[in-house]
Design a protein around this motif. Structure first.
Motif, PDB file in Angstrom:
ATOM      1  N   ASP A  83     -35.823  36.561 -22.229  1.00  0.00           N
ATOM      2  CA  ASP A  83     -36.047  36.504 -23.670  1.00  0.00           C
ATOM      3  C   ASP A  83     -35.628  37.832 -24.301  1.00  0.00           C
ATOM      4  O   ASP A  83     -36.299  38.846 -24.136  1.00  0.00           O
ATOM      5  CB  ASP A  83     -37.531  36.227 -23.915  1.00  0.00           C
ATOM      6  CG  ASP A  83     -37.861  36.142 -25.390  1.00  0.00           C
ATOM      7  OD1 ASP A  83     -36.916  36.175 -26.202  1.00  0.00           O
ATOM      8  OD2 ASP A  83     -39.047  36.043 -25.722  1.00  0.00           O
ATOM      9  N   PRO A 137     -38.111  46.289 -15.254  1.00  0.00           N
ATOM     10  CA  PRO A 137     -39.265  45.832 -14.461  1.00  0.00           C
ATOM     11  C   PRO A 137     -39.346  44.310 -14.392  1.00  0.00           C
ATOM     12  O   PRO A 137     -39.791  43.753 -13.393  1.00  0.00           O
ATOM     13  CB  PRO A 137     -40.474  46.392 -15.222  1.00  0.00           C
ATOM     14  CG  PRO A 137     -39.949  47.489 -16.050  1.00  0.00           C
ATOM     15  CD  PRO A 137     -38.524  47.180 -16.338  1.00  0.00           C
ATOM     16  N   LEU A 138     -38.902  43.637 -15.466  1.00  0.00           N
ATOM     17  CA  LEU A 138     -39.041  42.182 -15.499  1.00  0.00           C
ATOM     18  C   LEU A 138     -37.959  41.471 -14.688  1.00  0.00           C
ATOM     19  O   LEU A 138     -38.186  40.391 -14.159  1.00  0.00           O
ATOM     20  CB  LEU A 138     -39.038  41.687 -16.948  1.00  0.00           C
ATOM     21  CG  LEU A 138     -40.278  42.114 -17.728  1.00  0.00           C
ATOM     22  CD1 LEU A 138     -40.147  41.750 -19.191  1.00  0.00           C
ATOM     23  CD2 LEU A 138     -41.523  41.467 -17.144  1.00  0.00           C
ATOM     24  N   GLY A 183     -48.855  28.357 -22.426  1.00  0.00           N
ATOM     25  CA  GLY A 183     -48.369  28.149 -23.796  1.00  0.00           C
ATOM     26  C   GLY A 183     -49.459  27.980 -24.833  1.00  0.00           C
ATOM     27  O   GLY A 183     -50.482  27.412 -24.574  1.00  0.00           O
ATOM     28  N   GLU A 207     -35.804  43.601 -27.894  1.00  0.00           N
ATOM     29  CA  GLU A 207     -35.805  43.938 -29.318  1.00  0.00           C
ATOM     30  C   GLU A 207     -37.161  44.479 -29.739  1.00  0.00           C
ATOM     31  O   GLU A 207     -37.256  45.423 -30.521  1.00  0.00           O
ATOM     32  CB  GLU A 207     -35.451  42.701 -30.151  1.00  0.00           C
ATOM     33  CG  GLU A 207     -33.973  42.392 -30.111  1.00  0.00           C
ATOM     34  CD  GLU A 207     -33.611  41.156 -30.906  1.00  0.00           C
ATOM     35  OE1 GLU A 207     -32.425  40.949 -31.146  1.00  0.00           O
ATOM     36  OE2 GLU A 207     -34.519  40.395 -31.278  1.00  0.00           O
ATOM     37  N   ALA A 208     -38.226  43.863 -29.203  1.00  0.00           N
ATOM     38  CA  ALA A 208     -39.574  44.329 -29.533  1.00  0.00           C
ATOM     39  C   ALA A 208     -39.749  45.768 -29.082  1.00  0.00           C
ATOM     40  O   ALA A 208     -40.326  46.586 -29.800  1.00  0.00           O
ATOM     41  CB  ALA A 208     -40.617  43.432 -28.881  1.00  0.00           C
ATOM     42  N   ALA A 209     -39.230  46.090 -27.892  1.00  0.00           N
ATOM     43  CA  ALA A 209     -39.352  47.458 -27.387  1.00  0.00           C
ATOM     44  C   ALA A 209     -38.647  48.433 -28.330  1.00  0.00           C
ATOM     45  O   ALA A 209     -39.178  49.495 -28.660  1.00  0.00           O
ATOM     46  CB  ALA A 209     -38.774  47.558 -25.982  1.00  0.00           C
ATOM     47  N   MET A 210     -37.446  48.036 -28.798  1.00  0.00           N
ATOM     48  CA  MET A 210     -36.716  48.919 -29.713  1.00  0.00           C
ATOM     49  C   MET A 210     -37.437  49.011 -31.045  1.00  0.00           C
ATOM     50  O   MET A 210     -37.535  50.083 -31.645  1.00  0.00           O
ATOM     51  CB  MET A 210     -35.302  48.389 -29.913  1.00  0.00           C
ATOM     52  CG  MET A 210     -34.417  48.633 -28.715  1.00  0.00           C
ATOM     53  SD  MET A 210     -32.707  48.321 -29.125  1.00  0.00           S
ATOM     54  CE  MET A 210     -32.501  46.684 -28.517  1.00  0.00           C
ATOM     55  N   ASP A 211     -37.972  47.881 -31.491  1.00  0.00           N
ATOM     56  CA  ASP A 211     -38.704  47.842 -32.750  1.00  0.00           C
ATOM     57  C   ASP A 211     -39.899  48.790 -32.694  1.00  0.00           C
ATOM     58  O   ASP A 211     -40.273  49.398 -33.685  1.00  0.00           O
ATOM     59  CB  ASP A 211     -39.174  46.405 -32.999  1.00  0.00           C
ATOM     60  CG  ASP A 211     -39.754  46.222 -34.384  1.00  0.00           C
ATOM     61  OD1 ASP A 211     -39.002  46.421 -35.343  1.00  0.00           O
ATOM     62  OD2 ASP A 211     -40.949  45.907 -34.492  1.00  0.00           O
ATOM     63  N   THR A 238     -37.719  50.421 -19.349  1.00  0.00           N
ATOM     64  CA  THR A 238     -39.170  50.215 -19.303  1.00  0.00           C
ATOM     65  C   THR A 238     -39.576  48.757 -19.494  1.00  0.00           C
ATOM     66  O   THR A 238     -40.690  48.396 -19.153  1.00  0.00           O
ATOM     67  CB  THR A 238     -39.899  51.064 -20.364  1.00  0.00           C
ATOM     68  OG1 THR A 238     -39.328  50.769 -21.636  1.00  0.00           O
ATOM     69  CG2 THR A 238     -39.785  52.538 -20.074  1.00  0.00           C
ATOM     70  N   VAL A 239     -38.707  47.951 -20.072  1.00  0.00           N
ATOM     71  CA  VAL A 239     -39.092  46.553 -20.296  1.00  0.00           C
ATOM     72  C   VAL A 239     -38.229  45.589 -19.493  1.00  0.00           C
ATOM     73  O   VAL A 239     -38.726  44.804 -18.688  1.00  0.00           O
ATOM     74  CB  VAL A 239     -39.053  46.205 -21.805  1.00  0.00           C
ATOM     75  CG1 VAL A 239     -39.265  44.718 -22.019  1.00  0.00           C
ATOM     76  CG2 VAL A 239     -40.123  46.995 -22.542  1.00  0.00           C
ATOM     77  N   ALA A 276     -47.464  32.354 -16.925  1.00  0.00           N
ATOM     78  CA  ALA A 276     -47.482  32.867 -18.292  1.00  0.00           C
ATOM     79  C   ALA A 276     -46.933  31.825 -19.260  1.00  0.00           C
ATOM     80  O   ALA A 276     -47.499  31.590 -20.323  1.00  0.00           O
ATOM     81  CB  ALA A 276     -46.669  34.149 -18.382  1.00  0.00           C
ATOM     82  N   SER A 278     -35.847  38.882 -27.160  1.00  0.00           N
ATOM     83  CA  SER A 278     -36.748  39.477 -28.149  1.00  0.00           C
ATOM     84  C   SER A 278     -37.677  40.498 -27.498  1.00  0.00           C
ATOM     85  O   SER A 278     -38.207  41.366 -28.183  1.00  0.00           O
ATOM     86  CB  SER A 278     -37.534  38.402 -28.891  1.00  0.00           C
ATOM     87  OG  SER A 278     -38.348  37.686 -28.012  1.00  0.00           O
ATOM     88  N   LEU A 279     -37.864  40.425 -26.172  1.00  0.00           N
ATOM     89  CA  LEU A 279     -38.685  41.445 -25.507  1.00  0.00           C
ATOM     90  C   LEU A 279     -38.040  42.813 -25.648  1.00  0.00           C
ATOM     91  O   LEU A 279     -38.699  43.806 -25.945  1.00  0.00           O
ATOM     92  CB  LEU A 279     -38.860  41.109 -24.026  1.00  0.00           C
ATOM     93  CG  LEU A 279     -39.785  39.943 -23.703  1.00  0.00           C
ATOM     94  CD1 LEU A 279     -39.735  39.626 -22.227  1.00  0.00           C
ATOM     95  CD2 LEU A 279     -41.203  40.283 -24.121  1.00  0.00           C
TER      96      LEU A 279
END
Lengths: 270, 387
Positions: A158, A182-183, A269, A163-167, A178-179, A265, A160-161
């Motif tokens: 995904d 690891p995933l 849902g 993007e969320a980190a950059m955000d 870091t995101v 995870a 957006s993960l």
């Protein structure tokens, strides 16, 4: 509905497994053979394993192979992961198709051609053939396998993960480290294992690109077998099988555990 | 800024004391200046201009694919405008990368980091700022208290329910104390009851923090409940920007009238207009009256919009007024619990809907399917639309 396996299923599975693993089983059993003659069973013994400990040429070759496999797998994993990230994330950049074709070419290229072309390259560069040329050659060949494994994981990742980190204030490289990393780590680890075993296993490319003083284990075994199969060879092969099997099982376990966590995870849902 | 402290005042954008968009001297916090974004040749956002003010709760509302999420991503920095400028606090932010923008976003998927705990997720943005550990811990505690998730610090996202995950996402973005907080369909993944509760929590949160919220949604009810102003988008452009009540009571086009709520549209031509209102001759017959005046030549084709709940329905009476009054036959009755919707086929062939609140327990309906009825409404209920 009927559970379990029918007689037909059991038979076909047994035949299939026998086809794949019977030769290996015979090799493992004969490595514990007490007899000096490879084809004659003389009772159980570990004497060839002890003999192996005194065969310094064989041990040197094994050590060389392990070092080459470790270094080339690590380099291939770094490069292969970067290539996968470029292929999945960079969109339709100029020359993407050419890049992807070039990454995957070693996959379909006959090994003998890859080996020969690398040899020609090293000769043209006047490089001292030996440990480093084999490591380089193995990096080249195994990188594409890492790319395939990591790319398929990144495709289902995904975005957006990241993007969320950059955000949240992480610069792009830190967001990746870091995101994302690891995933996707299980895929990266599986890619490394694959590269490691492929390198450990390779005879053709290594024999083209190596030089005096850097004999890998497959080359050593092959040259000894030409003079007749010694029982020590069965022993070293059994050890190699154990190492590779451990690696494969470890990679599968890592992958399965993370997959379970991920499915858990998603499955919850909201 | 004059802010009303009582939560109820903020509902439906009816904060009488808060209307900076009516003040020509007010400086917008966010300004889109003729911003366009094209993917290939397809425009996702088409030369759109919009001002959003400090402390405002702004909703971008539109059908899927109208460009509302692209607009949000342009502001967050994930997309670069093909044309135009985006100003934050008067500064062009085109060259500011996402990680340097004082803007935080809550993603539709929440985008929680699955390998980190709840506390780790909330701390992520604070660590990027290099805050001391004590301050990070204090901020985590404060944020989790704000979203009522105390005691969940060590849980992983997959151990949380959908509603809890949504609140972690809120806490994580709000921990950064953004100048502008962006919410991309924040409630879409929640079930209906939870969604309604969360709406009130959102307005409450915005009130408490005094931050500027921009929410993207396709759910008009959601937009109407939370926002001070709503921007209705269609095909990359803003069709109308106004308060929820204005949007509902004074839509500026047939498209908006139809998109927001239910509406009856009757075609007609302007017969007269003046201070006493506008008279319209229905194309299918009948005379219509609206209290408003319109600025179009006589004879112009217009549409009269009437909300179903403003239409009265009664058993047919011979002495009915002829203006805004029509006789017809009930086709169908939709019982929705709180209200019943009567679908009536008028004698001139049009079909109109009337919504009637069910104020008593109806054991037997006074009006049934197939009955003759007359429909009527006040001139103030008519809205004349010219496009």
């Amino acid at each position: 509905m009927r559970r379990g396996l029918s007689a037909f299923n059991v038979t076909s599975i047994a035949l299939g497994l026998a086809f794949l693993y019977l030769p290996i089983a015979i090799l493992v059993i004969y490595s514990f053979n007490a007899s000096r003659l490879v084809t004659v069973w003389g009772g159980w013994s570990t004497r060839w394993y002890v003999a192996l400990l005194h065969d310094s040429a064989m041990l040197d070759a094994a050590w060389t192979s392990l070092r080459i496999a470790f270094l080339s797998a690590t380099a291939a994993t770094v490069l292969g992961t970067l290539a996968a990230a470029a292929l999945v994330r960079a969109g339709r950049f100029h020359g993407r198709t050419a890049f992807s074709a070039m990454v995957y070419a070693p996959l379909v290229m006959p090994e003998i051609i890859t080996g020969l072309s690398l040899l020609l390259l090293f000769v043209a560069l006047d490089a001292d053939r030996g440990f480093w040329t084999v490591t380089l050659a193995h990096t080249t060949v195994t990188m594409c396998f890492v790319t395939i494994v990591v790319q398929s994981r990144l495709l289902s990742f995904d975005t957006s993960l990241e993007e969320a980190a950059m955000d949240l204030g992480a610069p792009p490289l830190r967001a990746f480290l870091t995101v994302t990393l690891p995933l996707i780590f299980p895929a990266v680890a599986a890619g490394w294992m694959l590269a490691f075993t492929l390198s450990l296993d390779d005879l053709v490319i290594a024999s083209f690109t190596t030089g005096p003083g850097a004999t890998t284990l497959p080359i050593r075994i092959y040259s000894e077998v030409r003079l007749g199969v010694k029982p020590e060879i069965n022993a070293i092969c059994t050890i190699m099988i154990a190492v590779v099997a451990l690696g494969v099982v470890a990679a599968a376990l890592i992958g399965k555990r993370t997959e379970l966590a991920r499915v858990g995870a998603d499955g919850r849902g909201g | 800024m004059a802010r009303d402290g009582t939560g109820n005042e903020t509902l439906g954008g009816a904060r009488a004391s808060f209307a900076p968009w009516t003040d020509p001297a007010a400086r917008p916090l966010v300004r889109f200046e003729a911003v366009a974004k094209r993917f290939g040749v397809v425009p996702a956002v088409d030369r759109l201009s919009l001002d959003i003010y400090e402390g405002e709760f702004f909703a971008l509302l539109g059908p899927s694919g109208c460009g509302k999420t692209t607009l949000l991503r342009l502001l967050a920095g994930f997309e670069r405008p093909s044309e135009g400028r985006i100003l934050l606090d008067g500064q062009d932010i085109a060259d500011v990368p996402p990680h340097h923008r004082p803007v935080n976003m809550m993603f539709q998927s929440y985008a929680l980091f699955p390998h980190l705990t709840v506390a780790g997720n909330v701390a992520f943005g604070l660590k990027q700022e290099g805050l001391p550990k004590a301050e990070i811990d204090a901020r985590i505690a404060e944020m989790l208290a704000l979203v009522k998730l105390e005691g969940f610090e060590q849980r992983k996202p997959h151990q949380l329910s959908g509603g809890q995950r949504q609140r972690v996402a809120l806490a994580r973005a709000l921990a950064k104390r953004p100048r502008v907080f962006l919410l991309d369909e924040p409630l879409a993944a929640l079930d209906r009851k939870l969604r309604e509760d969360t709406r009130f929590e959102l307005t409450d949160l915005q009130d408490k923090l005094g931050l500027t919220f921009i929410i993207v949604t396709h759910d008009q009810e959601e937009a109407m409940t939370v926002a001070d102003r709503i921007g209705v988008m269609s095909r990359g452009q803003l069709v109308q920007v106004s308060t929820p009540s204005e949007l509902y009571e004074q839509p500026n086009s047939r498209w908006v009238a139809d998109f927001i709520g239910d509406v009856n549209l009757i075609e007609g031509r302007v017969a007269s207009t003046g201070p006493q209102g506008t008279e319209i001759k229905g194309e299918a017959g009948g005379r219509l009256r609206a209290a408003q005046t319109v600025d179009v030549p006589l004879g112009t084709l217009v549409w009269v919009a009437v909300r179903p709940e403003k239409v009265s329905i009664a058993a047919e009476t011979p002495s009915m007024t002829t203006e805004n009054g029509f006789a017809g036959t009930v086709l169908d009755i939709g019982y929705l619990g709180g209200v019943s919707i009567y679908k009536v086929k008028l004698d001139n062939g049009l079909i109109m809907k009337a919504a009637v609140a069910n104020r008593t327990r109806l054991v037997e309906r006074p009006i049934g399917s197939g009955d003759r009825v007359s429909l009527s409404w006040e001139p103030t209920a008519s809205v004349v639309l010219t496009r």
